[in-house]
Write a protein that holds these residues in place. Structure first.
Motif, PDB file in Angstrom:
ATOM      1  N   ARG A 166       8.168   0.372  -3.985  1.00 27.71           N
ATOM      2  CA  ARG A 166       7.195   0.613  -2.913  1.00 27.71           C
ATOM      3  C   ARG A 166       7.749   0.194  -1.548  1.00 27.71           C
ATOM      4  NH1 ARG A 166       1.616   1.317  -4.131  1.00 27.71           N
ATOM      5  NH2 ARG A 166       1.260   1.636  -6.355  1.00 27.71           N
ATOM      6  N   LYS A 173      10.194   2.820  -0.522  1.00 25.20           N
ATOM      7  CA  LYS A 173       9.453   4.012  -0.094  1.00 25.20           C
ATOM      8  C   LYS A 173       8.901   3.828   1.311  1.00 25.20           C
ATOM      9  CE  LYS A 173       5.405   6.821  -1.274  1.00 25.20           C
ATOM     10  NZ  LYS A 173       4.215   6.944  -2.150  1.00 25.20           N
ATOM     11  N   ARG A 181       0.839  -1.201   0.000  1.00 19.62           N
ATOM     12  CA  ARG A 181       0.000   0.000   0.000  1.00 19.62           C
ATOM     13  C   ARG A 181       0.875   1.253   0.000  1.00 19.62           C
ATOM     14  NH1 ARG A 181      -1.526  -2.521   4.408  1.00 19.62           N
ATOM     15  NH2 ARG A 181      -1.038  -0.666   5.657  1.00 19.62           N
ATOM     16  N   ASP A 182       0.368   2.330  -0.579  1.00 23.61           N
ATOM     17  CA  ASP A 182       1.117   3.583  -0.651  1.00 23.61           C
ATOM     18  C   ASP A 182       1.490   4.102   0.733  1.00 23.61           C
ATOM     19  OD1 ASP A 182       1.152   3.731  -3.417  1.00 23.61           O
ATOM     20  OD2 ASP A 182      -0.708   4.872  -3.542  1.00 23.61           O
ATOM     21  N   GLU A 183       0.601   3.873   1.712  1.00 26.28           N
ATOM     22  CA  GLU A 183       0.836   4.410   3.053  1.00 26.28           C
ATOM     23  C   GLU A 183       1.600   3.446   3.953  1.00 26.28           C
ATOM     24  OE1 GLU A 183      -3.223   2.386   3.138  1.00 26.28           O
ATOM     25  OE2 GLU A 183      -1.995   3.535   1.730  1.00 26.28           O
TER      26      GLU A 183
END
Length: 197
Positions: A144, A147, A113-115
């Motif tokens: 990802r 990140k 997930r992005d978060e």
């Protein structure tokens, strides 16, 4: 030494998984190997994937969470590990555990997930090419995970089959399997060192 939750692939709890657990125990680790398939074991990937679809990913994740819950005692930091589908489940558990010590992925990943926050060491072992882990997917997964804060180490094994660590499957590649286990044991040893006072 590290406590490891080791999750099996879509084939079920095959002898190769229990042998892998024994290999890790011989190196001094405590290894927990839950059976997420209630005793079902499959000889071909199509049957295993059909059972996975029948049970559902959400239910398998619920079972994996249930297996991890008794191990999450105060002061315990788990290493989550898994084969293929088990790797995907292990990744989801590790990213939800703020105290996770590390993540060892053999043959499989999951979406990020992005978060997501995953400030943990991660080691991935995957065939090259791999029909279940395409180049584009792995590139996106890597970015990802980075990140999210993970320290990611990827090992690729050209010409190996998808589940190349299982000696009883056509995917097996002895050289790749030996290399993967050597790197995995070194990775776990480093994680152990991080626990030292």
């Amino acid at each position: 030494m590290a406590q490891i939750l080791l999750l099996h692939s879509a084939y079920g709890l095959r002898p190769a998984v229990t042998a892998a657990a024994d290999r890790l125990r011989a190196a001094g680790h405590t290894v927990h190997v839950p059976d997420l398939y209630d005793g079902q074991v499959f000889e071909d990937i199509e049957a295993g994937l059909a059972y996975h679809e029948q049970v559902g990913t959400d239910e398998l994740l619920r079972r994996a969470i249930g297996a991890a819950a008794p191990l999450l005692t105060p002061g315990t930091r788990l290493v989550y590990a898994g084969f293929s589908l088990g790797g995907a489940l292990a990744q989801n558990l590790a990213l939800a555990d703020e105290h996770a010590l590390g993540l060892l992925l053999l043959h499989g990943t999951s979406d990020v997930r992005d978060e997501a926050v995953a400030e943990i060491p991660v080691q991935l072992h995957v065939a090259e090419p791999d029909p279940f882990e395409t180049e584009d997917w792995l590139n996106a997964w890597y970015l990802r995970m980075r990140k999210a804060g993970a320290e990611v180490e990827v090992h690729r094994y050209r010409g190996a089959g998808h589940l190349f660590t299982d000696p009883e499957l056509a995917d097996y590649d002895e050289e790749a399997s030996d290399a993967a286990w050597a790197a995995s044991l070194a990775f776990l040893s480093e994680l152990d060192s991080s626990l030292a006072p």
